[in-house]
Design an enzyme around this catalytic site. Sequence first.
Site, PDB file in Angstrom:
ATOM      1  N   ALA B  11       0.676  -1.590  -0.069  1.00  0.00           N
ATOM      2  CA  ALA B  11      -0.014  -0.183   0.068  1.00  0.00           C
ATOM      3  C   ALA B  11       0.994   0.922   0.263  1.00  0.00           C
ATOM      4  O   ALA B  11       0.493   2.129  -0.738  1.00  0.00           O
ATOM      5  CB  ALA B  11      -1.323  -0.014   1.270  1.00  0.00           C
ATOM      6  N   CYS B  42       3.381 -12.203   0.464  1.00  0.00           N
ATOM      7  CA  CYS B  42       3.090 -13.651  -0.567  1.00  0.00           C
ATOM      8  C   CYS B  42       3.949 -14.711  -0.772  1.00  0.00           C
ATOM      9  O   CYS B  42       3.242 -15.784  -1.135  1.00  0.00           O
ATOM     10  CB  CYS B  42       2.106 -13.702  -1.378  1.00  0.00           C
ATOM     11  SG  CYS B  42       0.634 -12.107  -1.113  1.00  0.00           S
ATOM     12  N   ARG B  70      11.947   7.359  -9.782  1.00  0.00           N
ATOM     13  CA  ARG B  70      10.040   7.717  -9.192  1.00  0.00           C
ATOM     14  C   ARG B  70      10.869   9.341  -8.587  1.00  0.00           C
ATOM     15  O   ARG B  70       9.370  10.033  -8.172  1.00  0.00           O
ATOM     16  CB  ARG B  70       9.853   7.241  -8.696  1.00  0.00           C
ATOM     17  CG  ARG B  70       9.436   5.155 -10.075  1.00  0.00           C
ATOM     18  CD  ARG B  70       8.319   4.623  -8.970  1.00  0.00           C
ATOM     19  NE  ARG B  70       8.287   3.212  -9.644  1.00  0.00           N
ATOM     20  CZ  ARG B  70       7.789   1.976  -9.750  1.00  0.00           C
ATOM     21  NH1 ARG B  70       6.136   2.054  -8.564  1.00  0.00           N
ATOM     22  NH2 ARG B  70       7.551   1.102 -10.359  1.00  0.00           N
ATOM     23  N   ALA B 290      -2.898  -8.434  -0.848  1.00  0.00           N
ATOM     24  CA  ALA B 290      -1.687  -7.817  -1.306  1.00  0.00           C
ATOM     25  C   ALA B 290      -3.014  -6.535  -2.301  1.00  0.00           C
ATOM     26  O   ALA B 290      -1.906  -5.924  -2.499  1.00  0.00           O
ATOM     27  CB  ALA B 290      -1.137  -8.276  -1.764  1.00  0.00           C
TER      28      ALA B 290
END
Lengths: 435, 435
Positions: B11, B42, B70, B290
């Site tokens: 998130a 996971c 980024r 997820a």
Amino acid sequence: MDVVIIGGGAAGMSAASKAKRVNPDLNVIVLEKGKYVSYAECGIPYFLEGVVPSVNDLIHYRIEEFTKNRGISVRTGIEVLSINRDEKMTNLDNGERMRYDRLVIATGVSPKIPENLQFEGAMGLRSLESASAIQEELKNASNVGIIGDGVLGIELAASLVQRGLEVTVYSRHNAVFKHLGEFVGSEFRKYFESKVRVIKDSTIERVARNGPGFEVYYDGRQDKYDLVLFATGTYPNTSLAKKCSIITDERGLIVVNEKMQSSDPEIYAAGDCATTINIVTGKKDWHPLAQISNKMGRVAGSNIGGSVMIFPGSIGTTLVKVFDYEIGFTGLTLDEALKAGFVAKSVNIKAKSRANYYPGGSDVFLSLVYDTGTKRILGAQVVSKDGGAWRLNTLAVAVQSKMTADDLFYTDLGYTPPFGPVWDPIIIAADSAMK
Amino acid sequence: MDVVIIGGGAAGMSAASKAKRVNPDLNVIVLEKGKYVSYAECGIPYFLEGVVPSVNDLIHYRIEEFTKNRGISVRTGIEVLSINRDEKMTNLDNGERMRYDRLVIATGVSPKIPENLQFEGAMGLRSLESASAIQEELKNASNVGIIGDGVLGIELAASLVQRGLEVTVYSRHNAVFKHLGEFVGSEFRKYFESKVRVIKDSTIERVARNGPGFEVYYDGRQDKYDLVLFATGTYPNTSLAKKCSIITDERGLIVVNEKMQSSDPEIYAAGDCATTINIVTGKKDWHPLAQISNKMGRVAGSNIGGSVMIFPGSIGTTLVKVFDYEIGFTGLTLDEALKAGFVAKSVNIKAKSRANYYPGGSDVFLSLVYDTGTKRILGAQVVSKDGGAWRLNTLAVAVQSKMTADDLFYTDLGYTPPFGPVWDPIIIAADSAMK
């Protein structure tokens, strides 16, 4: 009440079974021209490949299941020659006349061999009888030519290559399986051409039997084969309907309403010989596919039995396995969407079928077609060696339920590394379309 | 504008990336307590199994991707101790204070070990750090006990068995993975118990480290293991939020609106530590998964960046592979549906995953939960060794789009013998529910 069903394929047997189940008092008779009923035409390529040992394995239910357990009369080897609507009578090829209160025409399709290429013994693929005949021919064949590169053509080619034969496919286009689009089909086509000789942009002038073999004349050249098969499409078997002036459309399909009634409300039609409503365009269309035929048959049977069922239409979801590739399309291609008047675009996505770190994944090629104004998903095409088939079906539900790209993006797909990355190719495509 | 994001998981990193993409002028800083960001929790069972060689393979993007490409600042090994909402200030564990204009709390969850079972060195599974620590312990282990039989417990058990270890699972119930329901889980459970020792209906009194090994005391008995792992659930890391009086619910989740804003509109929360709307019930729920976390993060980031995104909620679709079984559920179980006030029923279907005549198929166990009045599909549970995962996802789209059983029955799934019978288990279940 006498219910006569012409044709013992998917639609016919579904109609018979449902009508009898809904109303056990009905007298239900199925008339089938061939010797088999309730058979799986979709399994024929696997029978020819050798994966399915016997043609009898392709029979869903034996005749006794219908006659003994379901109380349905089944007569094979009987052809209906004409229908007299005033007298509600069918005329059979053994001279018999058979009355009906309700009639179901479920006569399916036949292989369409272009007129200029027809000859005595030209072989298309449809019935189990044709499958057995081709199986016989293949016993002495090592070299097979296939005319046509649609779903059946490429599926058959792969089956025969996997059986150990040399196969040539003749395509009228510059790529096989044109419907798939350039991007989505690119990797698959490369692989296909490494396994199958493909003659592209070909115009075939003549196909002829020559002794035990066959010759294909095309573009001024000539190829010899042990066997040539036609996969050049199909046409609906609706001459019976036309002869008694039931309304058919420009493709020759029997026009039906949502209860499967033809222009004569006592005569129903179902399956590959009847129109469907394309749910995406809202217009009449043709989706000659087994699952749709089954459902149309069931709707016809239920309505005849007195329990109303409404067929909402279909979206033509088509799936095929060719070599290891899972290939399919649902709803409209971009071309079809534009022709249907949508202001449409597509996004093309190539992304991994599994989490990067999980072994065994493949690329998923996905094209998502959407309306630029409403963002409604109009269709999708998918190719992958891993998880392509059911990704297509997941998208089919999205198309059928008229989801927008936003709806699809927010759809909560189950995620686990062996079956997808955390951002699945479907979600990536939806994200790209919603922007 | 300064955007501070607490937590570098799914998130947090989605929020950071989206905010910066939408508005490149933002100053975006991620503070992560651990040493990794953008990791795939996971995948941990596959790392422990040995399928994934290195813990570094579970990193989606390296820190440099965020910092160099980024334009996001990422600081690891930094914990936020408190938030001063009046001053819009965070207090870090190195004594630093950091101002924010917008804050995102994406602190995820921690393993919840029952209080009476806690001891120094008790191991749950969550971060990559914990994965590495467990991997070390496993090097000398041959015998492992797992406390808990939910998704993580059974997944971990299978991974460790496949690695060659002897595994025992302790279940409080009379069957593992109780959520799955008796019918759908039956075959799987039988297989699972042939591979894993399962102690059912067990009450564990104490777990203790004893020299190099561990001891489990339960029901008056005592078992010894080289390693004991806890898979007893998780709790949201929301003490920070509680300390500064942001509203949390009875589970301790930060309550957010559809833009991911908490009760303080300048503080967002996203991922496993925040509430979601359950689309089926319309009520606040918890879906710590997820994919949902990623989307919540993106929604938070987009809204902070100034481009409105609305999160519609989720249905909690969960998928797991355990041995060869593809297991999943979406929407509500029958029990959950009844508790939520629906007049609900379920149909239980066992049917083949492929055409009968096509080799390699398995049984599909499918439970479809629906509202008896509206026939709306409320949920589904699926188990199969063939085509279970994506059948679940196909059903997830049906649940998400609020299809009825009739809608689902008429849905045009692609059919080809290697991937399904002509009447797919999904269609059979829908047919049964629509009656």
